[in-house]
Design an enzyme around this catalytic site. Structure first.
Site, short mmCIF file in Angstrom:
data_model
loop_
_atom_site.label_atom_id
_atom_site.label_comp_id
_atom_site.label_asym_id
_atom_site.label_seq_id
_atom_site.Cartn_x
_atom_site.Cartn_y
_atom_site.Cartn_z
CG ASP A 94 -2.04 0.99 1.09
OD1 ASP A 94 -2.09 1.68 0.05
OD2 ASP A 94 -2.86 1.10 2.01
CB SER A 95 0.59 4.41 -1.82
OG SER A 95 -0.65 4.86 -1.28
N GLY A 97 -1.19 6.05 1.51
CA GLY A 97 -2.28 7.03 1.44
C GLY A 97 -3.24 6.88 2.61
CG PHE A 98 -6.17 3.65 4.91
CD1 PHE A 98 -7.51 3.92 4.69
CD2 PHE A 98 -5.80 3.09 6.12
CE1 PHE A 98 -8.47 3.63 5.66
CE2 PHE A 98 -6.74 2.80 7.10
CZ PHE A 98 -8.08 3.07 6.86
CG ASP A 265 -5.37 -5.31 2.31
OD1 ASP A 265 -6.08 -4.68 1.51
OD2 ASP A 265 -4.99 -4.84 3.40
CB CYS A 303 -9.93 -26.19 9.82
SG CYS A 303 -8.60 -25.02 9.48
CB CYS A 305 -5.11 -24.26 9.85
SG CYS A 305 -5.69 -24.23 11.55
CB CYS A 308 -7.92 -27.17 12.94
SG CYS A 308 -8.79 -25.63 13.33
CG HIS A 334 -8.38 -21.27 12.44
ND1 HIS A 334 -8.78 -22.51 11.98
CD2 HIS A 334 -9.49 -20.49 12.42
CE1 HIS A 334 -10.07 -22.47 11.71
NE2 HIS A 334 -10.53 -21.26 11.97
#
Lengths: 393, 393
Positions: A94-95, A97-98, A265, A303, A305, A308, A334
């Site tokens: 991300d630049s 900006g946010f 994201d 799951c 992962c 789990c 998870h």
């Protein structure tokens, strides 16, 4: 470093679910794709191989944070952000900006750039479209974002128009500065349909390698969010990836894919994970809950992962009751795996032509905790002194 | 479950370095051995495979903590502590003696047992030798400790004698209750040589499968600590493992092995790791130090741990400056690997008959931060309200 994007399953409708492959110099990314967030060049609590084992094919880092600490020039001297954090795959940044418009203490904003004070030490900085690109070039990322002017979700039309126009001018400067660095365009425009449509069309004309949808999930209503998403995707070229920034939750991913979004994201999986809140198809399960105390099964039985497949819900409950760091790790793994797996399930459903059924089944079953999430987002947004002390020009 | 111990390299001198193999039903442990501490059935921030990859062959858990949370009966219902935490190798548990007398709010102590209030919720408990064994049996550990009466390092002779005598009576009750559970004897006696010698002799007569040296590294001077260690090992049977409880730092391990100690545990590597303090042969390096800011090499160039082989000192510095959890993980892994590797180096030096040279070289080079460590230990000890509100009887 250039990128390319190929749709592997889609009709001509720009506002419809699709699958694709985003090719970068560091590997392919199947879309829909969820990108775990490594704000400071680390997905919180996790090693790169754990992020990769969760199925993620691309990672996000944040230019604002790395510009401030440790500094983009240092990261460049150390061989770039991939080497710095030990992640060999694609990275999108991300630049900033946010963050400049929310996290930092905002100063004067005009076409030349943004003056702000660091949220860490109050130091003063002047951020420009060219600097945003320079930072991302120094980091050596595979996909960059242009500097954009971000407003809260309830910004009025005039302020939103002003910010969208500035974002457009800034995009042209970023694109000129970017050289071979693949730089998406970011569509802004608040919750104002005509403005969003105009902005998307203007950017579509500029033939960017990809398009981000910014300024959503920042306090506006869900209805506005989905209406704006569809307005934007309807105007974007079908053959370019669409990235809905800062989203999201499981239900948001499904709703966005339904409207033709490819990339996501969000810090939610790791942030919720550190609070003991784990995604399941029924909604979020809080592993601190006493009902897990003696549960010898996994939190989510089907799951795959690490958490789990290897540990009981009772053990996770025990770790969280004692604030053990391993609990944060396992829950983060998870939740990332859950979102990545959700994109894989959507990929399969789209390929099989049954996405609508999948989505309606999923949304009927998933108990979203909207009220809690959104009031949290709103609260964070309102806490951000930048907006309170310096209303948009 | 029984254990056996075989010396693989030693003379007849009981106060001399030796190597051995401790055989348990869950695998062999080469000695000298450092045991990472998983107080609450988790070595803080790490997965079992990371502990194992650091070379550790045995792990320690704490009966006091697991008795309080989640409860030993629940751990038993869930299949025992190995399955609970996913560590298939040998586990040694501390009985809780040390914690009851330091961490908890201590109530009445007499031969029947110890009344105390939980440090978590103030709930009242009565802990007996039999209960200490029952807890460890429920956990299903491979090696248990008997309940012992622990005093601060500066306890006077009368109090120390009283506690040592009680520890002896409690040992006999523990041994009677233990059945097939391998239960070490713990030598107490403060910093009083004659008392230590008497206690060691009494316990040696009891033919325990192993011997722990307790009540050291609790505020006494280093001189006293090493004098007491040698007094005790001189009285213990040569063919049984000796475990110096709660020790230690790199220099302490070398000094203890020199005096015939085989086993160690300490929270130091993980606690220091979480503070950014990393063991090196020159002493501790604090990775928060600005000199690591742009250091592209590893913290310890010849270290084979995950942190040193995969990441730059600059990246670790960055993680710690930003309080990133991954930093705690990597530093904890390095410090555990450092101590385990140190035991491996001592093993090799003993086997080659050059331990004295190794030890003197090591101690000449290693800049111990004794003052800092010991004042920290002392401060913790004095904070422990049990001793302040209820002096030993």
């Amino acid at each position: 470093m250039t990128i390319s994007f190929r749709l592997t399953s889609a009709g001509r409708d720009p506002v419809a679910p699709r699958t694709g492959i985003l090719t970068t110099g560091r590997g392919d990314v199947r879309t829909p794709a969820f990108m775990p967030v490594g704000t400071l060049a680390t997905v919180k609590a996790l090693l790169p191989e754990e992020v990769s084992a969760a199925g993620a094919e691309i990672m996000l880092v944040n230019a604002y944070h790395l510009y401030l600490r440790p500094g983009h020039r240092l990261v460049a001297e150390l061989g770039g952000v991939h080497r710095f954090m030990g992640w060999p795959g694609p990275v999108l940044s991300d630049s900033g900006g946010f963050q400049v418009f929310s996290l930092a203490r905002l100063g004067k904003v005009d076409d030349s750039g943004v003056r702000f004070r660091s949220h860490i030490d109050g130091s003063e900085h002047f951020y420009t479209p060219e600097l945003a690109i320079e930072v991302q070039q120094a980091l050596g990322v595979d996909i960059a974002m242009p500097l954009d002017h971000v407003l809260p979700g309830d910004a009025a039309l005039d302020a939103s128009r002003d910010a969208a126009e500035r974002t457009l001018r800034w995009y042209d400067r970023c694109a000129a500065a970017a050289g071979s660095l693949a730089t998406f365009a970011i569509v802004q425009g608040g919750v104002h349909s005509d403005l969003r449509r105009w902005h998307a069309r203007e950017l579509a004309r500029r033939d960017a390698p990809g398009y981000s949808i910014g300024g959503l999930s920042v306090g506006e209503s869900k209805e506005d969010m989905w209406a704006m998403t569809a307005v934007v995707t309807s105007e974007l070229p079908v053959d370019r990836p669409r990235y809905l920034m800062g989203v999201g939750s499981p239900e948001d991913l499904v709703n966005a894919v339904a409207r033709g979004v490819d990339m996501f994201d969000c810090v939610l999986p790791t942030r919720l994970g550190r609070n003991g809140s784990l995604f399941t198809d029924g909604g979020r399960a809080n592993v601190r809950n006493a009902r897990y105390r003696d549960d010898r099964g996994p939190i989510v039985p089907d799951c795959d992962c690490l958490a789990c497949t290897r540990f009981s819900a009772a053990y996770l409950h025990h770790l969280f009751r004692n604030d053990e760091l391993l609990g944060y790790r396992l829950a983060s793994i998870h939740n990332i795996r859950y979102l990545v797996h959700l994109t894989e399930r959507m990929h399969a459903a789209i390929g099989a032509g049954v996405f609508d059924t999948f989505a309606s089944d999923f949304l009927a079953h998933y108990q979203a905790s909207d009220a809690a999430v959104r009031s949290d987002q709103k609260a964070r947004w309102l806490r951000q002194s930048g907006f309170e002390s310096a209303p948009p020009p």
